[in-house]
Design a protein around this motif. Structure first.
Motif, short mmCIF file in Angstrom:
data_model
loop_
_atom_site.label_atom_id
_atom_site.label_comp_id
_atom_site.label_asym_id
_atom_site.label_seq_id
_atom_site.Cartn_x
_atom_site.Cartn_y
_atom_site.Cartn_z
N ILE B 72 0.92 -1.30 0.07
CA ILE B 72 -0.07 -0.01 -0.13
C ILE B 72 0.82 1.25 0.15
O ILE B 72 0.55 2.35 -0.83
CB ILE B 72 -0.97 -0.01 1.29
CG1 ILE B 72 -2.01 -1.07 1.12
CG2 ILE B 72 -1.50 1.38 1.50
CD1 ILE B 72 -2.87 -0.98 2.39
N ARG B 74 3.61 2.38 -1.34
CA ARG B 74 4.45 2.74 -2.29
C ARG B 74 3.88 3.72 -3.18
O ARG B 74 2.69 3.61 -3.48
CB ARG B 74 4.74 1.52 -3.17
CG ARG B 74 5.59 0.42 -2.60
CD ARG B 74 6.95 1.17 -2.41
NE ARG B 74 7.73 0.49 -1.17
CZ ARG B 74 8.26 -0.88 -1.45
NH1 ARG B 74 8.18 -1.63 -2.36
NH2 ARG B 74 8.75 -1.46 -0.16
N VAL B 75 4.48 4.63 -3.47
CA VAL B 75 4.07 5.84 -4.23
C VAL B 75 3.20 5.44 -5.26
O VAL B 75 1.99 5.80 -5.50
CB VAL B 75 4.99 6.86 -4.68
CG1 VAL B 75 4.48 8.09 -5.32
CG2 VAL B 75 6.07 7.49 -3.46
N SER B 78 0.09 3.64 -4.09
CA SER B 78 -0.93 4.38 -3.26
C SER B 78 -1.46 5.40 -4.32
O SER B 78 -2.75 5.58 -4.41
CB SER B 78 -0.43 5.19 -2.18
OG SER B 78 0.49 6.32 -2.56
N ASN B 79 -1.10 5.71 -5.36
CA ASN B 79 -1.79 6.64 -6.29
C ASN B 79 -2.66 5.68 -7.07
O ASN B 79 -3.88 6.30 -7.45
CB ASN B 79 -0.67 6.97 -7.36
CG ASN B 79 0.25 8.17 -6.97
OD1 ASN B 79 -0.40 9.26 -6.12
ND2 ASN B 79 1.15 8.36 -7.41
N ILE B 81 -4.24 3.26 -5.78
CA ILE B 81 -5.48 3.13 -4.98
C ILE B 81 -6.27 4.36 -5.09
O ILE B 81 -7.55 4.34 -5.04
CB ILE B 81 -4.87 2.85 -3.55
CG1 ILE B 81 -4.25 1.66 -3.42
CG2 ILE B 81 -6.04 2.99 -2.45
CD1 ILE B 81 -3.67 1.25 -2.18
N HIS B 82 -5.57 5.57 -4.87
CA HIS B 82 -6.33 6.67 -5.10
C HIS B 82 -7.30 6.66 -6.34
O HIS B 82 -8.41 7.24 -6.28
CB HIS B 82 -5.25 7.97 -5.08
CG HIS B 82 -5.99 9.36 -5.10
ND1 HIS B 82 -6.46 9.86 -4.01
CD2 HIS B 82 -5.83 10.28 -6.40
CE1 HIS B 82 -6.87 11.10 -4.32
NE2 HIS B 82 -6.63 11.39 -5.49
N GLU B 85 -10.36 4.40 -5.65
CA GLU B 85 -11.29 4.91 -4.91
C GLU B 85 -12.10 6.14 -5.52
O GLU B 85 -13.25 6.09 -5.41
CB GLU B 85 -10.49 5.47 -3.56
CG GLU B 85 -10.04 4.49 -2.58
CD GLU B 85 -11.16 4.20 -1.63
OE1 GLU B 85 -11.89 4.77 -1.73
OE2 GLU B 85 -10.59 3.24 -0.69
N THR B 86 -11.45 6.76 -5.98
CA THR B 86 -12.32 8.01 -6.63
C THR B 86 -13.18 7.36 -7.68
O THR B 86 -14.56 7.91 -7.50
CB THR B 86 -11.39 8.83 -7.32
OG1 THR B 86 -10.05 9.39 -6.71
CG2 THR B 86 -11.70 10.21 -8.14
N PRO B 281 8.43 11.17 -6.96
CA PRO B 281 8.15 12.60 -6.39
C PRO B 281 9.69 13.59 -6.49
O PRO B 281 9.84 14.40 -7.00
CB PRO B 281 7.70 12.47 -5.16
CG PRO B 281 6.80 11.37 -5.37
CD PRO B 281 7.50 10.37 -6.11
N THR B 296 -2.36 7.28 -11.06
CA THR B 296 -3.72 7.61 -10.74
C THR B 296 -4.68 7.31 -11.71
O THR B 296 -5.63 6.49 -11.54
CB THR B 296 -3.81 9.10 -10.26
OG1 THR B 296 -2.81 9.07 -9.28
CG2 THR B 296 -5.37 9.39 -9.69
#
Lengths: 337, 337
Positions: B72, B74-75, B78-79, B81-82, B85-86, B281, B296
């Motif tokens: 979860i 890891r950049v 997690s993106n 996932i983001h 989710e959205t 990043p 994302t």
DNA sequence: TATATTTGTGCAAACGTTTGTATTAAATAT
DNA sequence: ATATTTAATACAAACGTTTGCACAAATATA
């Protein structure tokens, strides 16, 4: 979708009653080993998967907890999530994760969603907008266990897991002083948010303890991005301010400061020491002194605390406050000696 | 826990039948506006929250989808996932997130958990260990919609959302060539993983297209961490290899390379150009050329695809393959001109 | 006016479990 | 041999919804 196998199907197949099957699957002592064996075997054979909705409906509680964070894809929060997940999984709980996107409205919606999903408890870090408990009033009236982490409301008594920002900031400042830096600028975040206020206080206390006069001009508010860090250093240099260190309340502004100083051929750490806060991954890569907040541990603590409350089932009025001790990570950017 | 309010309670209060209440709450056309009003009012008054388990049990399906990622926090993930989710939230779905911790065993457990939670569909990226579909065989036999993203099995036909690694690598290499670099080292990941193989192929193709001879010695496998990047450059310098650029298949090794070159007072980009892959990043912060993977968007695509299949309800044998086009982000580390 | 249609509501079954109680068969005690 | 206990299983209700069907009242049609 193919028809799901139920305990009734298994019972029919074995010429027994479905209650027997249920008990066998739950390893009830009332069932003989022989039947347990055959039930288990048949269940496996038929690919039985218990219907969790039926179970939860009947049992009246769920093995799911809710987690609300401002944003999922932030290093800090994704680490917290990781911690929460780990503990929850260990104890047989699932986690439903929601993001508030830093908005009170979304926060309210999240609460509603979680409650109608009958979560056993909720962990949350409030959005930047959140000023009072209105958005999670429903949690409190629903009387399910509730834990706040990191960002919490001062005026609300509740279970909390927070970082000791004061101490973290104190240690950074102390370290800078011990390295021989005397004129320490502080880049702060918005001071109405308690974590930044706490850090500022830690900085002040360290100065006081080492008999260094506090200079209000050395506090530069709202400088937590890379660009603002750069701009702030530019301004300091332009104004010919006499300083030899920068303690930034966030890593991004520390990075900005370093980049700008380097641009001006000012040596870090020889001429100016720079420290950040949060221990973002890039600080390790770039050897920037920072403060580890143990975000994963914070998630673990929050989950443990919540699940303890959940297991107890009685909602006590006893609230717990867990403090995570941050750790100063000393790297090259402040090692003058 | 306080006793929950049910539709029966509301019905009793209003001297009506609970089926009427149910229909009123669901805005059924068979119910008069007057009763709807009074039911809604009473429901609000009593603080009614529908019991989602009962609803799901009755309806036989859930508004929840499952998402399995290696980690979860890891950049990249997690993106994703983001993004998932959205989209899910928009369509009224919840997401249960699981992490496989790069282990096949955990992956299997996750699948079981999700299935017994009756998720409507599953999105996953396989663990590094996963070599075949055994761990998610159950998904396939359960016949629920299934989408794989990023890491996918080549030999399994399924819905997929993947990045065009070949193209990304091609563009990086082409860019380096156009900047005048001719002797380009390639730091690769383990070549049995298809994404690294694809990137290597993209690199080769670009060389070929620009009539640059491919030198197998320029491929250094398994150099995807910062430390391995440093070590690799050390070795290159020690061996006095003649090179003027490095294309790393990962950002961390690109960073290591830059740090090491800087240590040896070799100018980047003037003497050696360095590019990474993934657009972590820190690459933006440090002005390192890299490739954005739109993680994302990848999550959004995966979720849209899955939910489309879920809504249709018929599991077709038609699989979809969505390709995300990566984008070369040119920064200082490769701008010789 | 008698009949057909519409509208709104009530009844009851069903979803797949868990679990208290009843029942049966077997084992033990009297 | 009969009475009593124990062990194992069967029966049935309940969890809180949704929904097909039945029904009554109100309205439209003949």
């Amino acid at each position: 979708m193919t028809k799901k196998v139920t305990i009734k199907d298994i019972a029919r197949e074995l010429n027994t009653n479905y209650s027997t099957v249920s008990r066998a699957l739950n390893d009830s002592p009332k069932i003989s080993d022989a039947t347990k064996q055959s039930v288990l075997k048949q269940a496996k054979l038929m690919g039985y998967q218990p219907n969790s909705f039926a179970q939860k409906l009947k049992k009246g509680y769920s093995n799911t907890i809710g987690l609300i964070v401002p944003r999922i894809n932030r290093v800090f929060f994704s680490n917290v999530i990781h911690g929460v997940e780990t503990i929850a999984k260990q104890q047989g709980f699932n986690v439903i994760i929601c993001q508030s996107n830093e908005s009170v409205k979304d926060e309210e919606d999240n609460v509603k969603t979680l409650l109608s999903n009958n979560v056993a408890g909720i962990i949350m870090s409030i959005s930047k907008e959140t000023q009072n408990e209105s958005s999670f009033q429903e949690i409190l009236t629903n009387k399910i266990p509730f834990v706040m982490f990191d960002r919490a409301l001062n005026n609300l008594v509740s279970n909390q897991v927070v970082n000791n920002n004061f101490k973290g900031a104190y240690e950074v400042t102390e370290h800078l002083i011990k390295q021989g830096y005397q004129k320490i600028i502080h880049f702060s975040g918005p001071l109405y948010i308690n974590i930044y206020q706490d850090r500022l206080n830690g900085y002040k206390k360290a100065l006081a303890d080492y008999q260094i006069a506090f200079n209000p001009d050395f506090i530069i508010e709202n400088t937590l991005t890379k660009d603002k860090g750069i701009a702030a250093v530019e301004e300091l240099l332009k104004q010919k301010v006499d300083f030899d260190a920068i303690f930034a309340s966030g890593d991004y502004s520390a990075l900005g400061a370093i980049l700008c100083l380097r641009q001006h051929h000012i040596l870090v750490p020889e001429q100016v020491g720079v420290a950040g806060f949060a221990n973002e991954p890039f600080t390790e890569l770039l050897d920037i002194t920072s403060v580890e907040q143990f975000s994963t541990d914070m998630g673990k603590s929050a989950a443990s605390l919540l699940l303890e409350k959940v297991q107890r089932k009685e909602i006590s009025d006893q609230y717990q406050n867990i403090e995570i001790l941050p750790q100063l990570i000393i790297r090259k950017s402040t090692q003058k000696l």
